[in-house]
Scaffold this active site. Sequence first.
Site, PDB file in Angstrom:
ATOM      1  N   LYS A   1     -58.201 -68.138  19.073  1.00  0.00           N
ATOM      2  CA  LYS A   1     -57.755 -68.087  17.671  1.00  0.00           C
ATOM      3  C   LYS A   1     -58.885 -68.547  16.773  1.00  0.00           C
ATOM      4  CE  LYS A   1     -57.063 -71.663  15.943  1.00  0.00           C
ATOM      5  NZ  LYS A   1     -56.887 -73.046  15.432  1.00  0.00           N
TER       6      LYS A   1
ATOM      7  N   PRO B   1     -63.229 -72.973  26.349  1.00  0.00           N
ATOM      8  CA  PRO B   1     -63.382 -74.423  26.435  1.00  0.00           C
ATOM      9  C   PRO B   1     -62.157 -75.128  25.867  1.00  0.00           C
ATOM     10  CG  PRO B   1     -64.921 -73.472  24.820  1.00  0.00           C
ATOM     11  CD  PRO B   1     -64.253 -72.335  25.511  1.00  0.00           C
TER      12      PRO B   1
ATOM     13  N   GLY C   1     -57.766 -72.853  19.634  1.00  0.00           N
ATOM     14  CA  GLY C   1     -56.358 -72.705  20.013  1.00  0.00           C
ATOM     15  C   GLY C   1     -56.128 -72.385  21.463  1.00  0.00           C
TER      16      GLY C   1
ATOM     17  N   GLY D   1     -55.198 -74.095  24.102  1.00  0.00           N
ATOM     18  CA  GLY D   1     -53.927 -74.615  24.605  1.00  0.00           C
ATOM     19  C   GLY D   1     -52.746 -73.950  23.919  1.00  0.00           C
TER      20      GLY D   1
ATOM     21  N   ASP E   1     -50.189 -74.754  15.981  1.00  0.00           N
ATOM     22  CA  ASP E   1     -50.826 -73.442  16.099  1.00  0.00           C
ATOM     23  C   ASP E   1     -50.069 -72.489  17.025  1.00  0.00           C
ATOM     24  OD1 ASP E   1     -52.959 -73.734  14.378  1.00  0.00           O
ATOM     25  OD2 ASP E   1     -54.349 -74.445  15.927  1.00  0.00           O
TER      26      ASP E   1
HETATM   27  O1  C5P Z   1     -49.505 -79.732  16.367  1.00  0.00           O
HETATM   28  P1  C5P Z   1     -50.752 -80.137  17.097  1.00  0.00           P
HETATM   29  O2  C5P Z   1     -50.465 -80.808  18.411  1.00  0.00           O
HETATM   30  O3  C5P Z   1     -51.740 -79.063  17.183  1.00  0.00           O
HETATM   31  O4  C5P Z   1     -51.404 -81.236  16.166  1.00  0.00           O
HETATM   32  C1  C5P Z   1     -52.192 -82.285  16.640  1.00  0.00           C
HETATM   33  C2  C5P Z   1     -52.321 -83.336  15.544  1.00  0.00           C
HETATM   34  O5  C5P Z   1     -53.095 -82.821  14.462  1.00  0.00           O
HETATM   35  C3  C5P Z   1     -51.033 -83.799  14.922  1.00  0.00           C
HETATM   36  O6  C5P Z   1     -50.456 -84.840  15.655  1.00  0.00           O
HETATM   37  C4  C5P Z   1     -51.487 -84.262  13.552  1.00  0.00           C
HETATM   38  O7  C5P Z   1     -52.074 -85.552  13.653  1.00  0.00           O
HETATM   39  C5  C5P Z   1     -52.599 -83.299  13.231  1.00  0.00           C
HETATM   40  N1  C5P Z   1     -52.148 -82.154  12.424  1.00  0.00           N
HETATM   41  C6  C5P Z   1     -51.919 -82.325  11.062  1.00  0.00           C
HETATM   42  N2  C5P Z   1     -51.492 -81.261  10.316  1.00  0.00           N
HETATM   43  C7  C5P Z   1     -51.318 -80.046  10.874  1.00  0.00           C
HETATM   44  C8  C5P Z   1     -51.551 -79.846  12.238  1.00  0.00           C
HETATM   45  C9  C5P Z   1     -51.965 -80.943  13.001  1.00  0.00           C
HETATM   46  O8  C5P Z   1     -52.092 -83.414  10.523  1.00  0.00           O
HETATM   47  N3  C5P Z   1     -50.906 -79.038  10.113  1.00  0.00           N
END
Ligand code: C5P
Length: 295
Positions: A17, A101, A107, A109, A141
């Site tokens: 992504k 990686p 993206g 994962g 994501d």
């Molecule tokens: O949702 P994901 O696991 O990808 O997000 C990892 C961390 O990134 C979240 O715990 C948050 O701290 C931060 N994040 C955020 N705003 C987003 C996406 C992620 O602050 N829109």
Amino acid sequence: MSPGLSAASVTEAAPAKLNLYLHVVGRRADGYHLLDSLVAFAEHGDELRAAPAADLSLALDGPFAAALAGEADNLVLRAARTLRDKAKGPGAALSLTKNLPVASGIGGGSADAAAALRALCRLWAASGEGLAELALTLGADVPVCLHGAPSYMGGVGEDIAPAPALPPVGLVLINPLLPLPTPQVFAARARLNAGGGFSAPARFTESPRDAEALAACLAGRRNDLEPAAIALMPQIAPVLEALAASPGCRLARMSGSGATCFAIYDDKAVADTAAAWIVRRHSGWWIKPTRLAVR
Ligand code: C5P
């Protein structure tokens, strides 16, 4: 074969992504950031297969499999368990070829988890109802990766709208082979901006015809996470410099929360030449020429 198990195994692509631009437009009370991003996918990525089985399992192979081998709770298995509970599915033998990686802003994962949801819906003939909501519980994501086509992403990742048609430009992806966890980058950005400093949304409606037009559209937009990511990992700056200096580069930018950066070229042949040019000058980086996947 047990009832509910289909005979054939299924394969789903989990493409890299790319956030062609990423503006941080606000922050929710729970700390999550509100985004406006043009998300598209590369032709290169991971591959996920699912075969009928009584229990859930995951086998890993590919160049980056070792980086995931130690993880007790892989996002793919979490996605599979969540869908099994919802769809009352049986098990599945999942196998993932990890070409991307890990913890790298493209993206991997999330794409793997989305591919697992798609594959298991096919394998179990489960309805896709409520799948986008389930995807969001796995990561911000995952919904856009589930959608799998160029999209504007809003909210914290749940608001997906179609993007204008994009040209099949050449790309080079580079990762310095250093993992950069997303939460650290968002936290560093909040510190750098004292909790504010938000951008305006910047969606465009025109359909850029070629790489030059796409780069022109993107030039006035940014990845707002770039300064925070570079502050945490200075090795990102030389990656961006190498991409920007490579022959034929139209635009170089970081994707997501980093550390992977991408550059846009007129076509795949120009991207191949640029990648070879960078390989001759830098060692120890993951460097991948590919193409933007367009509908
Ligand atoms: O949702 P994901 O696991 O990808 O997000 C990892 C961390 O990134 C979240 O715990 C948050 O701290 C931060 N994040 C955020 N705003 C987003 C996406 C992620 O602050 N829109």
